[in-house]
Scaffold this active site. Structure first.
Site, short mmCIF file in Angstrom:
data_model
loop_
_atom_site.label_atom_id
_atom_site.label_comp_id
_atom_site.label_asym_id
_atom_site.label_seq_id
_atom_site.Cartn_x
_atom_site.Cartn_y
_atom_site.Cartn_z
CG ASN A 1 -0.27 -0.22 2.50
OD1 ASN A 1 0.81 -0.78 2.55
ND2 ASN A 1 -0.87 0.23 3.58
CB SER B 1 -10.46 -2.90 2.49
OG SER B 1 -11.07 -1.75 3.02
CB ALA B 2 -15.89 -2.06 0.51
CG HIS B 3 -11.93 2.26 2.25
ND1 HIS B 3 -10.85 3.08 2.06
CD2 HIS B 3 -11.57 1.40 3.24
CE1 HIS B 3 -9.89 2.75 2.92
NE2 HIS B 3 -10.31 1.73 3.64
CB CYS C 1 0.52 2.64 9.19
SG CYS C 1 -0.52 1.82 7.99
#
Ligand SMILES: *Cc1c(COP(=O)(O)O)cnc(C)c1O
Length: 240
Positions: free
Chosen positions: A5, A53-55, A179
């Site tokens: 990510n 993850s949907a978003h 993060c």
């Protein structure tokens, strides 16, 4: 992770699954960043579990899904009722589930068009940044990379400072991942791939999506070089 990510690198999960299989170890891959952005086939990756993850594909926040291969048993971490076949207690999040389903359906339809549209924009931004600004390093794999990921280190200045100026120009970017960004710590991902602590402070992450246009890329390439020049002029560690 299937795709990282922060730096966008797509990892060789099917190669890893050969090794885990040989050793009799179950393999879960975090595919939150890849599902909806590149083709993902759990059977082809040969993993036991895969989460999404949907978003990350324009669905609602707060909902995700896990693929669990037939025969693999998982222990729920939310205990109580027997909803979702005893895998996750608590009332089903119906609006989230419907929203994720619809977003997945649209992603399936649009996936190849999205990839075709976004990849050249990504490459244009990478090329432009490295040509227009000195001392820039591109992080992550150059081609085996998420279509919408541009991650660079702009040396001798801080990412946070660039973000403030970019924000004023209407450009939303980030420095490191969610993060680590709030902690103002160097990204552990960048340090792990060998980027120096100093260079890692100057990381910028641009996330391109289905609504990103060529004009957006041109805008960044116009406004960023003078920002860098200005910040370097003030930088105590830049004396070229
Ligand atoms: C976004 C992301 C997560 C977190 O998912 P949320 O649904 O936002 O909590 C986890 N792993 C990766 C690789 C991600 O990109």
């Amino acid at each position: 992770m299937h795709a990282n990510n922060e730096i966008g690198t797509i990892e060789p999960i099917s190669e890893l699954s050969k090794i885990t299989k040989e050793k009799g170890v179950l393999l879960h891959t975090d595919a939150a960043m890849s599902v909806g952005n590149i083709p993902v086939d759990a059977a082809e990756l040969d993993v036991d579990m895969l989460s999404m993850s949907a978003h990350k594909f324009y669905g609602p926040k707060g909902i995700g899904a896990i693929y669990v291969k037939k025969g693999v048993r998982i222990v729920p971490f939310i205990h109580g009722g027997i909803q979702e076949d005893g895998r996750r207690a608590g009332a089903d999040n119906v609006p989230g589930i419907v929203g994720m389903g619809k977003a997945a359906e649209i992603a399936m339809e649009e996936l190849s068009d999205r990839v075709k549209k976004i990849t050249p924009l990504r490459d244009k931004l990478i090329k432009g940044l490295t040509e227009k600004i000195e001392y820039v390093q591109v992080n992550g794999h150059l081609t085996n990379r998420l279509p919408g990921n541009v991650n660079v280190c702009i040396e001798y200045i801080e990412g946070e400072a660039m973000l403030l100026f970019l924000n004023k120009e209407g450009v939303a970017a980030s420095s490191g991942s969610t993060c680590t960004s709030k902690a103002l710590k160097a990204s552990h991902v960048l340090l792990a791939i060998g980027v120096s602590d100093a260079a890692a402070q100057g990381s910028l992450l641009f996330s391109l999506g289905r609504d990103t246009t060529e004009e957006d890329i041109d805008h960044v390439l116009t406004v960023l070089p003078p920002i860098v020049e200005r910040l370097r002029a003030m930088s105590p560690i830049y004396n070229k």
